[in-house]
Write a protein that holds these residues in place. Structure first.
Motif, PDB file in Angstrom:
ATOM      1  N   THR A 132      30.050 -12.517  29.379  1.00  8.76           N
ATOM      2  CA  THR A 132      29.686 -13.126  31.073  1.00  8.76           C
ATOM      3  C   THR A 132      30.827 -12.269  31.995  1.00  8.76           C
ATOM      4  N   GLY A 133      31.854 -11.591  31.054  1.00  5.88           N
ATOM      5  CA  GLY A 133      32.931 -11.150  31.970  1.00  5.88           C
ATOM      6  C   GLY A 133      34.092 -12.140  32.517  1.00  5.88           C
ATOM      7  N   LYS A 134      34.349 -13.080  31.457  1.00  8.97           N
ATOM      8  CA  LYS A 134      35.499 -13.848  31.518  1.00  8.97           C
ATOM      9  C   LYS A 134      36.981 -13.285  31.660  1.00  8.97           C
ATOM     10  N   THR A 135      37.029 -12.365  30.809  1.00  9.18           N
ATOM     11  CA  THR A 135      38.459 -11.885  31.050  1.00  9.18           C
ATOM     12  C   THR A 135      38.395 -10.683  32.159  1.00  9.18           C
ATOM     13  N   VAL A 136      37.280 -10.211  32.425  1.00 11.58           N
ATOM     14  CA  VAL A 136      37.173  -9.376  33.814  1.00 11.58           C
ATOM     15  C   VAL A 136      37.889 -10.155  34.933  1.00 11.58           C
ATOM     16  N   VAL A 137      37.175 -11.227  34.881  1.00 12.33           N
ATOM     17  CA  VAL A 137      37.381 -12.235  36.295  1.00 12.33           C
ATOM     18  C   VAL A 137      38.863 -12.551  36.339  1.00 12.33           C
ATOM     19  N   ALA A 138      39.099 -13.020  35.065  1.00 11.19           N
ATOM     20  CA  ALA A 138      40.641 -13.473  34.993  1.00 11.19           C
ATOM     21  C   ALA A 138      41.910 -12.236  35.394  1.00 11.19           C
ATOM     22  N   LEU A 139      41.765 -11.189  35.000  1.00 11.97           N
ATOM     23  CA  LEU A 139      42.527 -10.203  35.469  1.00 11.97           C
ATOM     24  C   LEU A 139      42.352  -9.662  36.977  1.00 11.97           C
ATOM     25  N   ASN A 180      25.075 -12.908  30.478  1.00 14.10           N
ATOM     26  CA  ASN A 180      25.632 -12.028  29.616  1.00 14.10           C
ATOM     27  C   ASN A 180      25.674 -10.448  29.829  1.00 14.10           C
ATOM     28  N   TYR A 181      26.591  -9.649  30.465  1.00 16.60           N
ATOM     29  CA  TYR A 181      26.565  -8.355  30.819  1.00 16.60           C
ATOM     30  C   TYR A 181      26.683  -7.610  29.597  1.00 16.60           C
TER      31      TYR A 181
END
Length: 711
Positions: free
Chosen positions: A214-221, A587-588
């Protein structure tokens, strides 16, 4: 700047890209000027005098800022530009970039992606166009545009744009692109649901809950970079931002992301890195010991463990000088122990308490000796020094925690709620055989005690400064003596002034301890894979963030040891009270074929798991086979794919290569690979832990999943 493949020749029509080409030409000219200007400013800053104190700090920060900006420009060039958007009220495109850029006349060429005005570029949807008529996103490859994706939000938006269907978009196409050992640059394809979380305020704790892909790490950074831009309270002078990841492979995977966004001062680490003993710590093998040490109460017992050594003596003593005896009472000891300010670390408080004791004794002296001689006599008094060392000893954090695991009576005193059986369970033969479960207690002890070497370093520093001042006094005296004539207003008169003598000694140049950049306090902390943290481990982060400003990223369904509570209940229990929850449900990353196979695996153990919805189909079914086929499968895939990364999960005997990783399920968390080969996944374990490990491992694949078994 356009290098479109033959199948996209229609997109190369000058009517569609001519305006962009003109804009890129203006950008190129401006970037050249900016680069030259930054280079000149950096050279000037480096040539400037170092100075002292704040002046030196400001100079160093300016050099770092200019260097980071030059690195960003050198890294990207014209591909600083992510795309453009056209307002429904204004036909002139607004170009969005990683950084803002203006030309020599002040015309805005790029709008920083983090600015409020750029929000529609990421947040606009057909349901909520946010005032846009159209939006274009570029797909850059080696500094050239190899595709672009136009979205039209109004009937007037088609002019000058090539509308693209979703399954042909640059974003969807990028999802199936080859991976590498580093996280791909995804800033240009941030989606509306992700962008809304990235731009949320920094007050309190924001929980970003989402399943695999879902891009959680992308969002966090990207949220880290956004907050540093948007919230001046989080800058490095206010504490800055700490990013905490789950393991070292994760840190290596995301290492380029924040520098590519122009943020190079963010500290990024794992929990192990917060404590020196973390590098060699092993995993706790006894589940009961791990459970007991996961408690925040046991971490708080460190306070009692230190207080045990901070009780003032209950009996007085007589201190002898060369010509007098001075009485030091129990009340005097108590008064000296109260001298340090609340919160002063134990070891750092020693000097203040010692000075207070000397002051009390000197004030009580009624002899004829000068005060300076009395103090010297007291400093040489071995009996007083021994009494002080017994009353307020210099403590080492490792010794303190080790004593808890080797002296049952001490542990019983510090943690009286533990039963006799629990105290016996926590004892061990080697008190310094550190495990990961010990790290929160070691960290609490280090924070509470302070550096045991700080006092020694301070004394050595003061002695060195005193010696230098004595030497400088001699130099000045020699200069004065050699001066044949002084009219009372010249240099020699100035040299007689003590302030100038002191200024000639540069005590800032003296050696000192390297600062612990992970000690905090930080203005904001980002925690990825936060579902794995125990209550005790959370205390390590709370100690470093007095503001309680957190971004907490995780998935309850990926917690290896279970997560039956809500986020609000878990975080409220460990000490956070302002909690907001945001969910990611799309989920991408993972193709539908793989998620169809992975979903039953996690639902068998966690029926209410937050399983996200995949938005694309890879067209490649999940393959099942025998472990004997491992090497042929990898060889076939490598021969067919010139780019991309594969990963073998579950076979510790497999030796990794440059394009095929070998990881455990736990160390694969947070990563992604084109091909994932699971070896005997049923051996990963039983219950929730086994199900989570299989689910995590299966959902690392972006293109193909192969499951091999021995039978």
């Amino acid at each position: 700047m356009f290098d479109l493949p033959d199948q996209l020749a229609a997109k190369a029509d000058p009517a569609l890209i001519g305006r962009d080409e003109q804009h890129f030409a203006a950008m190129a000219e401006s970037l050249e000027q900016v680069f030259a200007d930054l280079t000149d400013r950096l050279d000037a800053a480096r040539r400037a005098p170092g100075g002292k104190g704040r002046q030196a700090v400001d100079r160093d920060q300016e050099i770092r800022r200019l260097t980071a900006r030059l690195r960003t420009l050198s890294r990207y060039g014209l591909d600083l530009c992510l795309g453009h958007m056209v307002s429904a009220d204004d036909p002139e495109p607004v170009y969005i970039g990683r950084r803002g850029l203006t030309d020599s006349s002040g015309r805005r060429l790029l709008l920083d992606w983090r600015s409020p005005a750029a929000e529609p570029f990421f947040g606009a949807t057909h349901a909520n166009p946010m005032g846009l008529a159209s939006r274009r996103r570029y797909r850059w490859t080696k500094g050239r545009i190899t595709d672009y994706w136009d979205e039209v939000f109004s009937p007037d938006g088609f002019d000058g744009h090539a509308a693209a269907l979703d399954d042909q978009s640059a974003f969807i196409a990028s999802l199936g692109g080859s991976r590498s050992n580093r996280m791909r640059d995804v800033l240009g394809t941030i989606q509306a649901d992700q962008d809304a979380i990235i731009r949320a305020g920094s007050s309190g704790a924001l929980v970003v809950d989402g399943g695999p892909g879902t891009g959680k790490t992308v969002v966090a950074l990207h949220r880290t970079a956004y907050l540093l831009y948007a919230d001046p309270r989080l800058g490095s002078r206010r504490g800055g931002v700490l990013v905490v990841g789950p393991h070292q492979p994760y840190l290596a995977y995301v290492a380029d992301v924040l520098p590519s966004l122009g943020e190079e001062d963010v500290q990024i680490c794992t929990l192990r890195d917060l404590v020196p003993e973390g590098a060699a710590a092993t995993v706790e093998t006894d589940p009961e010991v791990a459970r007991l040490k996961s408690s925040a109460d046991l971490v708080r017992a460190i306070e009692a463990a230190v207080r045990f050594y901070e009780e003032p003596p209950r009996k007085g003593m007589t201190v002898s000088t060369e010509d007098s005896d001075i009485r030091l009472t129990a009340d005097d000891w108590a008064e000296a122990f109260d001298a340090p300010d609340p919160g002063t670390p134990h070891n750092e408080a020693r000097d203040e308490i010692w000075e207070e004791l000397l002051t009390i004794l000197t004030d009580r002296y009624d002899g004829d000796e000068p005060e300076e001689l009395v103090r010297r006599s007291l400093l040489r008094n071995a009996e007083l020094r021994r009494a002080f060392n017994r009353a307020w000893p210099l403590l080492d954090p490792a010794d303190l925690v080790g004593d808890l695991w080797s002296v049952p009576a001490y542990l019983r005193t510090c943690a009286p709620w533990l039963s006799a059986d629990e105290i016996r369970t926590l004892q061990r033969d080697d008190p310094r055989a550190w495990t990961v479960s010990d790290l929160p207690l070691l960290d609490a002890a280090r924070q509470r005690l302070g550096d045991p070497e700080a006092s020694r370093r301070r004394h050595r520093h003061e002695a060195t400064v005193a010696a230098r001042r004595e030497h400088m006094d001699q130099v000045v005296d020699d200069l004065i003596a050699s001066d044949a004539y002084d009219d009372g207003e010249g240099l020699m008169t100035m040299l007689r002034q003590q302030d100038l003598k002191d200024a000639l000694v540069d005590d800032g140049a003296l050696p000192g301890a390297e600062p612990d950049r992970l000690a905090g306090p930080f203005a904001h902390i980002v925690v990825d894979e936060a579902q794995e943290l125990t209550d005790a481990e959370w205390q390590m982060l709370l100690l470093r963030c007095p503001s309680r400003s957190f971004t907490i990223v995780g998935d309850r369904a990926q917690a290896r040891h279970g997560f039956t509570e809500s986020w609000q209940d878990r975080l409220g229990r460990i000490g956070l009270d302002r909690i907001n929850l945001a969910s990611l449900t799309i989920n991408y990353r993972t193709p539908k074929e793989i998620m169809t196979a992975a979903e039953p695996v996690i639902r068998a153990a966690l029926p209410d798991a937050n399983v996200p919805t995949s938005i694309r189909s890879g067209g490649v079914p999940v393959v099942h086979g025998s472990t004997a086929e491992l090497r042929p499968i990898l060889d076939t895939w490598l021969a067919a794919h010139a780019e991309g990364i594969a990963c073998v999960i579950g076979d510790p005997t497999f030796a990794a290569t440059s394009r095929v990783r070998s990881l455990t399920p736990e160390l694969s968390k947070g990563l992604e690979f084109d091909l994932v080969v699971l070896v005997d996944p049923e051996t990963f374990g039983d219950g929730i832990e086994g199900a989570v490990d299989r689910y995590v491992a299966m959902t690392r694949a972006t293109q193909q999943l192969v499951i091999l078994t021995s039978s």
